[in-house]
Design a protein around this motif. Structure first.
Motif, PDB file in Angstrom:
ATOM      1  N   ASP A  56       0.850  -1.183   0.000  1.00 53.63           N
ATOM      2  CA  ASP A  56       0.000   0.000   0.000  1.00 53.63           C
ATOM      3  C   ASP A  56       0.891   1.239   0.000  1.00 53.63           C
ATOM      4  O   ASP A  56       1.899   1.278   0.718  1.00 53.63           O
ATOM      5  CB  ASP A  56      -0.897   0.004   1.240  1.00 53.63           C
ATOM      6  N   PRO A  57       0.568   2.270  -0.795  1.00 61.58           N
ATOM      7  CA  PRO A  57       1.401   3.478  -0.823  1.00 61.58           C
ATOM      8  C   PRO A  57       1.625   4.088   0.554  1.00 61.58           C
ATOM      9  O   PRO A  57       2.669   4.696   0.806  1.00 61.58           O
ATOM     10  CB  PRO A  57       0.610   4.426  -1.728  1.00 61.58           C
ATOM     11  N   SER A  58       0.670   3.927   1.456  1.00 59.15           N
ATOM     12  CA  SER A  58       0.827   4.509   2.791  1.00 59.15           C
ATOM     13  C   SER A  58       2.014   3.904   3.538  1.00 59.15           C
ATOM     14  O   SER A  58       2.571   4.532   4.438  1.00 59.15           O
ATOM     15  CB  SER A  58      -0.453   4.329   3.599  1.00 59.15           C
ATOM     16  N   ALA A  59       2.409   2.678   3.167  1.00 57.84           N
ATOM     17  CA  ALA A  59       3.546   2.034   3.833  1.00 57.84           C
ATOM     18  C   ALA A  59       4.846   2.796   3.583  1.00 57.84           C
ATOM     19  O   ALA A  59       5.780   2.738   4.398  1.00 57.84           O
ATOM     20  CB  ALA A  59       3.683   0.589   3.367  1.00 57.84           C
ATOM     21  N   LEU A  60       4.914   3.527   2.472  1.00 60.31           N
ATOM     22  CA  LEU A  60       6.129   4.270   2.149  1.00 60.31           C
ATOM     23  C   LEU A  60       6.416   5.355   3.174  1.00 60.31           C
ATOM     24  O   LEU A  60       7.566   5.709   3.420  1.00 60.31           O
ATOM     25  CB  LEU A  60       6.007   4.902   0.758  1.00 60.31           C
ATOM     26  N   TYR A  61       5.358   5.867   3.791  1.00 60.35           N
ATOM     27  CA  TYR A  61       5.520   6.965   4.737  1.00 60.35           C
ATOM     28  C   TYR A  61       6.039   6.501   6.094  1.00 60.35           C
ATOM     29  O   TYR A  61       6.285   7.328   6.975  1.00 60.35           O
ATOM     30  CB  TYR A  61       4.207   7.730   4.871  1.00 60.35           C
ATOM     31  N   ARG A  62       6.213   5.208   6.242  1.00 55.44           N
ATOM     32  CA  ARG A  62       6.924   4.707   7.420  1.00 55.44           C
ATOM     33  C   ARG A  62       8.427   4.890   7.259  1.00 55.44           C
ATOM     34  O   ARG A  62       9.182   4.786   8.220  1.00 55.44           O
ATOM     35  CB  ARG A  62       6.594   3.228   7.646  1.00 55.44           C
ATOM     36  N   TYR A  63       8.849   5.152   6.018  1.00 65.24           N
ATOM     37  CA  TYR A  63      10.273   5.296   5.719  1.00 65.24           C
ATOM     38  C   TYR A  63      10.647   6.714   5.294  1.00 65.24           C
ATOM     39  O   TYR A  63      11.775   7.153   5.513  1.00 65.24           O
ATOM     40  CB  TYR A  63      10.670   4.312   4.608  1.00 65.24           C
ATOM     41  N   PHE A  64       9.709   7.416   4.658  1.00 61.99           N
ATOM     42  CA  PHE A  64       9.978   8.761   4.162  1.00 61.99           C
ATOM     43  C   PHE A  64       8.790   9.669   4.478  1.00 61.99           C
ATOM     44  O   PHE A  64       7.645   9.241   4.372  1.00 61.99           O
ATOM     45  CB  PHE A  64      10.212   8.740   2.643  1.00 61.99           C
ATOM     46  N   ARG A  65       9.079  10.917   4.805  1.00 63.80           N
ATOM     47  CA  ARG A  65       8.015  11.857   5.146  1.00 63.80           C
ATOM     48  C   ARG A  65       7.161  12.201   3.928  1.00 63.80           C
ATOM     49  O   ARG A  65       6.021  12.636   4.067  1.00 63.80           O
ATOM     50  CB  ARG A  65       8.610  13.138   5.733  1.00 63.80           C
ATOM     51  N   LEU A  72      15.484  13.137  -2.010  1.00 66.25           N
ATOM     52  CA  LEU A  72      16.774  13.380  -1.358  1.00 66.25           C
ATOM     53  C   LEU A  72      17.527  12.075  -1.113  1.00 66.25           C
ATOM     54  O   LEU A  72      18.751  12.021  -1.253  1.00 66.25           O
ATOM     55  CB  LEU A  72      16.558  14.131  -0.044  1.00 66.25           C
ATOM     56  N   ALA A  73      16.803  11.039  -0.750  1.00 65.58           N
ATOM     57  CA  ALA A  73      17.434   9.736  -0.533  1.00 65.58           C
ATOM     58  C   ALA A  73      18.004   9.184  -1.834  1.00 65.58           C
ATOM     59  O   ALA A  73      19.059   8.534  -1.840  1.00 65.58           O
ATOM     60  CB  ALA A  73      16.424   8.761   0.065  1.00 65.58           C
ATOM     61  N   ILE A  74      17.325   9.438  -2.951  1.00 65.87           N
ATOM     62  CA  ILE A  74      17.832   9.001  -4.252  1.00 65.87           C
ATOM     63  C   ILE A  74      19.128   9.731  -4.574  1.00 65.87           C
ATOM     64  O   ILE A  74      20.102   9.126  -5.035  1.00 65.87           O
ATOM     65  CB  ILE A  74      16.769   9.246  -5.343  1.00 65.87           C
ATOM     66  N   ASP A  76      21.236  10.977  -2.458  1.00 65.31           N
ATOM     67  CA  ASP A  76      22.256  10.445  -1.553  1.00 65.31           C
ATOM     68  C   ASP A  76      22.759   9.089  -2.034  1.00 65.31           C
ATOM     69  O   ASP A  76      23.937   8.768  -1.908  1.00 65.31           O
ATOM     70  CB  ASP A  76      21.674  10.325  -0.143  1.00 65.31           C
ATOM     71  N   GLU A  77      21.865   8.299  -2.608  1.00 69.74           N
ATOM     72  CA  GLU A  77      22.247   6.994  -3.149  1.00 69.74           C
ATOM     73  C   GLU A  77      23.225   7.156  -4.309  1.00 69.74           C
ATOM     74  O   GLU A  77      24.204   6.402  -4.413  1.00 69.74           O
ATOM     75  CB  GLU A  77      20.999   6.247  -3.619  1.00 69.74           C
ATOM     76  N   LEU A  78      22.988   8.126  -5.169  1.00 69.33           N
ATOM     77  CA  LEU A  78      23.902   8.330  -6.300  1.00 69.33           C
ATOM     78  C   LEU A  78      25.290   8.750  -5.813  1.00 69.33           C
ATOM     79  O   LEU A  78      26.302   8.286  -6.351  1.00 69.33           O
ATOM     80  CB  LEU A  78      23.327   9.388  -7.244  1.00 69.33           C
ATOM     81  N   ILE A  79      25.341   9.618  -4.810  1.00 66.46           N
ATOM     82  CA  ILE A  79      26.635   9.994  -4.237  1.00 66.46           C
ATOM     83  C   ILE A  79      27.307   8.776  -3.608  1.00 66.46           C
ATOM     84  O   ILE A  79      28.515   8.559  -3.748  1.00 66.46           O
ATOM     85  CB  ILE A  79      26.453  11.108  -3.185  1.00 66.46           C
ATOM     86  N   GLY A  80      26.519   7.977  -2.896  1.00 64.55           N
ATOM     87  CA  GLY A  80      27.067   6.785  -2.261  1.00 64.55           C
ATOM     88  C   GLY A  80      27.655   5.819  -3.269  1.00 64.55           C
ATOM     89  O   GLY A  80      28.706   5.207  -3.025  1.00 64.55           O
ATOM     90  N   ARG A  81      26.998   5.674  -4.399  1.00 63.57           N
ATOM     91  CA  ARG A  81      27.517   4.780  -5.429  1.00 63.57           C
ATOM     92  C   ARG A  81      28.828   5.299  -6.003  1.00 63.57           C
ATOM     93  O   ARG A  81      29.698   4.504  -6.393  1.00 63.57           O
ATOM     94  CB  ARG A  81      26.476   4.595  -6.537  1.00 63.57           C
ATOM     95  N   ALA A  82      28.968   6.615  -6.080  1.00 65.28           N
ATOM     96  CA  ALA A  82      30.226   7.193  -6.557  1.00 65.28           C
ATOM     97  C   ALA A  82      31.373   6.898  -5.588  1.00 65.28           C
ATOM     98  O   ALA A  82      32.512   6.651  -6.001  1.00 65.28           O
ATOM     99  CB  ALA A  82      30.074   8.697  -6.751  1.00 65.28           C
ATOM    100  N   LEU A  83      31.085   6.920  -4.294  1.00 64.97           N
ATOM    101  CA  LEU A  83      32.114   6.691  -3.281  1.00 64.97           C
ATOM    102  C   LEU A  83      32.432   5.212  -3.078  1.00 64.97           C
ATOM    103  O   LEU A  83      33.517   4.874  -2.601  1.00 64.97           O
ATOM    104  CB  LEU A  83      31.662   7.281  -1.943  1.00 64.97           C
ATOM    105  N   THR A 117      17.795  15.333  -8.873  1.00 65.16           N
ATOM    106  CA  THR A 117      18.541  15.424  -7.620  1.00 65.16           C
ATOM    107  C   THR A 117      19.828  16.230  -7.679  1.00 65.16           C
ATOM    108  O   THR A 117      20.355  16.607  -6.623  1.00 65.16           O
ATOM    109  CB  THR A 117      18.893  14.011  -7.114  1.00 65.16           C
ATOM    110  N   ALA A 118      20.374  16.517  -8.855  1.00 69.27           N
ATOM    111  CA  ALA A 118      21.702  17.141  -8.922  1.00 69.27           C
ATOM    112  C   ALA A 118      21.743  18.506  -8.260  1.00 69.27           C
ATOM    113  O   ALA A 118      22.800  18.934  -7.785  1.00 69.27           O
ATOM    114  CB  ALA A 118      22.166  17.240 -10.375  1.00 69.27           C
ATOM    115  N   SER A 119      20.618  19.197  -8.213  1.00 71.15           N
ATOM    116  CA  SER A 119      20.598  20.535  -7.618  1.00 71.15           C
ATOM    117  C   SER A 119      20.233  20.532  -6.137  1.00 71.15           C
ATOM    118  O   SER A 119      20.181  21.592  -5.510  1.00 71.15           O
ATOM    119  CB  SER A 119      19.590  21.419  -8.366  1.00 71.15           C
ATOM    120  N   ARG A 120      20.015  19.348  -5.557  1.00 71.88           N
ATOM    121  CA  ARG A 120      19.543  19.276  -4.181  1.00 71.88           C
ATOM    122  C   ARG A 120      20.687  19.066  -3.196  1.00 71.88           C
ATOM    123  O   ARG A 120      21.725  18.491  -3.523  1.00 71.88           O
ATOM    124  CB  ARG A 120      18.543  18.119  -4.027  1.00 71.88           C
TER     125      ARG A 120
END
Length: 234
Positions: A56-65, A72-74, A76-83, A117-120
């Motif tokens: 259910d889409p509502s389940a996503l809000y247990r992880y993200f506001r 923002l998490a996406i 951060d994931e791209l930066i993490g993959r670079a590192l 995400t590049a500008s965030r």
């Protein structure tokens, strides 16, 4: 009002989704990246993401506001993959060049996500780790703090700006991207020398270069400037 995110210790889904996977932040981000690649930014919604995850889409809000927090998490994931897997070699210029190219490449691997995400500024762990690493390279090399911050600012903004620019081109429909690339031969190379002498004189060079990213060249220019500033400060 944004929904309250459930603490990590309390938010784990006890039952698997319809696809048989346990819901997690990592799974949500990975699935969102796939959806962006397949459908673009407009195709990423809580409803579609819930369908893709089998929850259910509502389940996503247990992880993200909200979806912005997921964006923002996406990023951060791209930066993490670079590192991931990168290790400093001890030569500041080589280390920064390698890191810049890795950041640029990570974003281009997911052009639709890069456009979002590049500008965030995420303020998340992997972004913070990247910032700490870059500043550490510069300060350890002997850059005074004001110069280190100036070079860091130019370095990271340059990498992300080129990532956004190049990702936008990659995200175009193939037909449009090919038409843009051919413009250097179909239009610019045919401009007469009497009206456009400088373009005409460099037409072959433009056609050979302009379809590639200028980021490696711009990065080297930035590092040349940084190296001169380091020499002046010693």
């Amino acid at each position: 009002m944004p929904k309250q995110v459930v603490p990590e210790s309390q938010r784990r889904r006890r039952r698997p989704t319809k696809q048989g996977a346990l819901l997690s932040e990592e799974l949500i981000v990975r699935t969102a990246l796939r959806m962006l690649r397949e459908h673009g930014g407009s195709g990423l919604t809580a409803r579609r993401l819930g369908l893709a995850l089998g929850c259910d889409p509502s389940a996503l809000y247990r992880y993200f506001r909200g979806m912005d927090a997921l964006t923002l998490a996406i990023g951060d994931e791209l930066i993490g993959r670079a590192l991931a897997g990168w290790r400093a070699g001890g030569r500041w210029r080589d280390d920064l060049r390698a890191l810049g190219l890795r950041i640029h490449r990570s974003y281009l691997d997911h052009p639709q996500a890069a456009a979002l995400t590049a500008s965030r500024v995420t303020g998340r762990d992997r972004e913070i780790a990247a910032d700490e690493t870059i500043l550490g390279i510069l300060r350890t090399a002997g850059f005074p703090d004001p110069v280190a911050v100036r070079v860091y600012h130019a370095f990271i903004d340059q990498a992300l700006a080129f990532a956004a620019l190049d990702a936008a081109s990659l995200a175009l429909p193939a037909e449009a991207r090919t038409a843009d690339e051919r413009m250097w031969e179909s239009t610019y190379a045919r401009l007469p020398a009497d009206t456009h002498p400088h373009i005409a004189a460099t037409a072959d060079l433009l056609a050979a270069r302009m379809t590639d990213s200028a980021y490696p060249v711009a990065l080297d220019m930035l590092l040349d400037s940084a190296e001169r500033q380091l020499g002046e400060s010693i």
